[in-house]
Design a protein around this motif. Structure first.
Motif, PDB file in Angstrom:
ATOM      1  N   PRO A  20      -8.958 -10.061  -3.007  1.00 35.61           N
ATOM      2  CA  PRO A  20      -8.901  -9.716  -2.019  1.00 35.61           C
ATOM      3  C   PRO A  20      -7.669  -8.314  -1.473  1.00 35.61           C
ATOM      4  O   PRO A  20      -7.926  -7.655  -0.531  1.00 35.61           O
ATOM      5  N   TYR A  21      -6.633  -8.696  -1.387  1.00 38.34           N
ATOM      6  CA  TYR A  21      -5.484  -8.190  -0.472  1.00 38.34           C
ATOM      7  C   TYR A  21      -4.946  -7.409  -1.255  1.00 38.34           C
ATOM      8  O   TYR A  21      -4.535  -6.299  -0.436  1.00 38.34           O
ATOM      9  N   GLU A  22      -5.452  -7.265  -2.345  1.00 43.04           N
ATOM     10  CA  GLU A  22      -5.728  -6.020  -2.943  1.00 43.04           C
ATOM     11  C   GLU A  22      -5.999  -4.599  -3.161  1.00 43.04           C
ATOM     12  O   GLU A  22      -5.988  -3.720  -3.252  1.00 43.04           O
ATOM     13  N   THR A  23      -7.889  -4.765  -3.033  1.00 48.16           N
ATOM     14  CA  THR A  23      -8.420  -4.311  -2.448  1.00 48.16           C
ATOM     15  C   THR A  23      -8.335  -3.551  -0.976  1.00 48.16           C
ATOM     16  O   THR A  23      -8.775  -2.650  -0.520  1.00 48.16           O
ATOM     17  N   TRP A  24      -8.680  -4.748   0.330  1.00 43.48           N
ATOM     18  CA  TRP A  24      -8.467  -4.281   1.245  1.00 43.48           C
ATOM     19  C   TRP A  24      -6.488  -4.483   1.854  1.00 43.48           C
ATOM     20  O   TRP A  24      -5.998  -5.150   2.135  1.00 43.48           O
ATOM     21  N   GLY A  25      -7.017  -4.251   2.837  1.00 40.16           N
ATOM     22  CA  GLY A  25      -5.405  -3.774   3.934  1.00 40.16           C
ATOM     23  C   GLY A  25      -5.241  -5.030   4.807  1.00 40.16           C
ATOM     24  O   GLY A  25      -5.058  -5.276   5.731  1.00 40.16           O
ATOM     25  N   ILE A  26      -5.478  -6.217   3.390  1.00 40.55           N
ATOM     26  CA  ILE A  26      -4.765  -7.447   4.686  1.00 40.55           C
ATOM     27  C   ILE A  26      -3.681  -8.174   3.985  1.00 40.55           C
ATOM     28  O   ILE A  26      -3.039  -8.297   2.946  1.00 40.55           O
ATOM     29  N   VAL A  27      -3.119  -9.512   4.810  1.00 41.24           N
ATOM     30  CA  VAL A  27      -1.964  -9.957   4.113  1.00 41.24           C
ATOM     31  C   VAL A  27      -2.618 -11.519   3.891  1.00 41.24           C
ATOM     32  O   VAL A  27      -2.634 -11.752   4.888  1.00 41.24           O
ATOM     33  N   PRO A  28      -2.494 -12.316   3.626  1.00 39.59           N
ATOM     34  CA  PRO A  28      -3.058 -12.463   3.084  1.00 39.59           C
ATOM     35  C   PRO A  28      -2.595 -14.071   3.197  1.00 39.59           C
ATOM     36  O   PRO A  28      -1.134 -14.213   4.083  1.00 39.59           O
ATOM     37  N   LEU A  29      -3.075 -15.359   3.721  1.00 39.55           N
ATOM     38  CA  LEU A  29      -2.415 -16.396   4.288  1.00 39.55           C
ATOM     39  C   LEU A  29      -1.447 -17.709   4.163  1.00 39.55           C
ATOM     40  O   LEU A  29      -1.226 -18.045   4.088  1.00 39.55           O
ATOM     41  N   LEU A  30      -2.528 -17.390   2.406  1.00 42.31           N
ATOM     42  CA  LEU A  30      -1.999 -18.528   1.104  1.00 42.31           C
ATOM     43  C   LEU A  30      -0.523 -17.503   0.711  1.00 42.31           C
ATOM     44  O   LEU A  30      -0.274 -15.799   0.382  1.00 42.31           O
ATOM     45  N   ASP A  31       0.606 -18.314  -0.022  1.00 41.45           N
ATOM     46  CA  ASP A  31       0.920 -17.511  -0.267  1.00 41.45           C
ATOM     47  C   ASP A  31       0.344 -16.847  -1.856  1.00 41.45           C
ATOM     48  O   ASP A  31       0.083 -17.447  -2.662  1.00 41.45           O
ATOM     49  N   LYS A  32       0.526 -16.136  -2.047  1.00 40.63           N
ATOM     50  CA  LYS A  32       0.208 -14.865  -3.324  1.00 40.63           C
ATOM     51  C   LYS A  32       0.488 -13.898  -3.838  1.00 40.63           C
ATOM     52  O   LYS A  32      -0.092 -12.782  -3.241  1.00 40.63           O
ATOM     53  N   ASP A  33       0.956 -13.271  -4.993  1.00 35.54           N
ATOM     54  CA  ASP A  33       1.737 -11.552  -5.266  1.00 35.54           C
ATOM     55  C   ASP A  33       1.489 -11.452  -6.729  1.00 35.54           C
ATOM     56  O   ASP A  33       1.338 -10.719  -6.660  1.00 35.54           O
ATOM     57  N   SER A  34       0.526 -12.143  -7.355  1.00 36.75           N
ATOM     58  CA  SER A  34      -0.677 -11.793  -8.150  1.00 36.75           C
ATOM     59  C   SER A  34      -1.118 -10.443  -8.527  1.00 36.75           C
ATOM     60  O   SER A  34      -1.747 -10.290  -6.865  1.00 36.75           O
ATOM     61  N   SER A  35      -1.573 -10.008  -9.671  1.00 31.42           N
ATOM     62  CA  SER A  35      -2.141  -9.350  -9.073  1.00 31.42           C
ATOM     63  C   SER A  35      -3.346  -9.558 -10.410  1.00 31.42           C
ATOM     64  O   SER A  35      -3.247  -9.804 -11.017  1.00 31.42           O
ATOM     65  N   GLY A  36      -4.493  -8.740  -9.907  1.00 35.23           N
ATOM     66  CA  GLY A  36      -5.844  -9.223 -10.897  1.00 35.23           C
ATOM     67  C   GLY A  36      -5.719 -10.701 -11.402  1.00 35.23           C
ATOM     68  O   GLY A  36      -6.441 -11.886 -10.142  1.00 35.23           O
ATOM     69  N   ASN A  37      -7.386 -10.601 -12.132  1.00 36.70           N
ATOM     70  CA  ASN A  37      -7.392 -11.573 -12.943  1.00 36.70           C
ATOM     71  C   ASN A  37      -8.027 -12.504 -11.473  1.00 36.70           C
ATOM     72  O   ASN A  37      -7.695 -14.216 -11.086  1.00 36.70           O
ATOM     73  N   SER A  38      -8.193 -12.864 -10.534  1.00 37.74           N
ATOM     74  CA  SER A  38      -8.963 -13.235  -9.496  1.00 37.74           C
ATOM     75  C   SER A  38     -10.484 -13.776  -9.807  1.00 37.74           C
ATOM     76  O   SER A  38     -10.379 -14.558  -9.682  1.00 37.74           O
ATOM     77  N   MET A  39     -11.596 -12.845 -10.770  1.00 35.81           N
ATOM     78  CA  MET A  39     -12.816 -13.461 -10.418  1.00 35.81           C
ATOM     79  C   MET A  39     -12.793 -14.526 -12.412  1.00 35.81           C
ATOM     80  O   MET A  39     -12.515 -13.287 -12.821  1.00 35.81           O
ATOM     81  N   PRO A  40     -13.147 -15.633 -12.538  1.00 33.38           N
ATOM     82  CA  PRO A  40     -13.196 -16.895 -11.177  1.00 33.38           C
ATOM     83  C   PRO A  40     -12.037 -17.457 -11.207  1.00 33.38           C
ATOM     84  O   PRO A  40     -11.132 -17.099 -11.832  1.00 33.38           O
TER      85      PRO A  40
END
Length: 167
Positions: free
Chosen positions: A83-103
């Motif tokens: 979500p943070y890659e597609t939308w302009g959001i800053v996640p509340l949990l620490d995460k900085d990887s890209s892709g591989n969101s699903m599942p």
């Protein structure tokens, strides 16, 4: 999800207004990365010490491992952005990887461990399944997964567990 940005902004602002709830969510997310491996190691240890060592012990190792590998391959093939890659959001949990969101692999892993524990002990398994579902909720509220990511991860863990531990 058309209004994801709007939904997440509302959710995030609500959580930011309740810092204790936000802290609880972050602690729970981290706690689950300790609790589930401990539950799994306890299951393996008790299975190893039981008189019926053969089938259960090896199933408790092979079924989750094979499921994890297969899910990882599917996830790499899908390679959905987070979500943070597609939308302009800053996640509340620490995460900085890209892709591989699903599942969600976190949710799948927690769920398949829960199913293995369910096979050994109904009450423990049920408690862990509820905690796995809560983990999915936390991962969505934290902005690191879409709802479908955690629902598919949970469903895959349930189905995989039912196929190998229940039948």
């Amino acid at each position: 999800m058309k209004n994801y940005q709007e939904w997440y902004d509302k959710t995030k602002s609500s959580l930011l207004r309740h810092p204790q709830l936000l802290q609880l969510m972050r602690v729970f997310n981290r706690m689950m990365t300790v609790l589930m491996p401990l539950a799994y190691l306890t299951l393996l240890g008790t299975s190893l010490m039981s008189k019926n060592l053969g089938n259960d012990f090896y199933a408790y190792i092979l079924v989750p491992a094979l499921g994890f590998v297969l899910l990882t391959l599917v996830r790499k093939w899908i390679n959905q952005p987070r979500p943070y890659e597609t939308w302009g959001i800053v996640p509340l949990l620490d995460k900085d990887s890209s892709g591989n969101s699903m599942p969600s692999r976190h949710v799948f892993s927690a769920t398949i461990i829960s199913m293995a524990c369910f096979h050994a002990s109904l009450p423990v398994g049920l408690i862990l399944l509820v905690l796995s579902a809560l983990l999915g909720l936390v991962r969505v509220l934290g902005g690191v997964h879409y709802p479908k990511d955690v629902l598919v991860g949970y469903a895959c863990g349930l189905i995989w567990g039912i196929l190998f531990f229940i039948f």
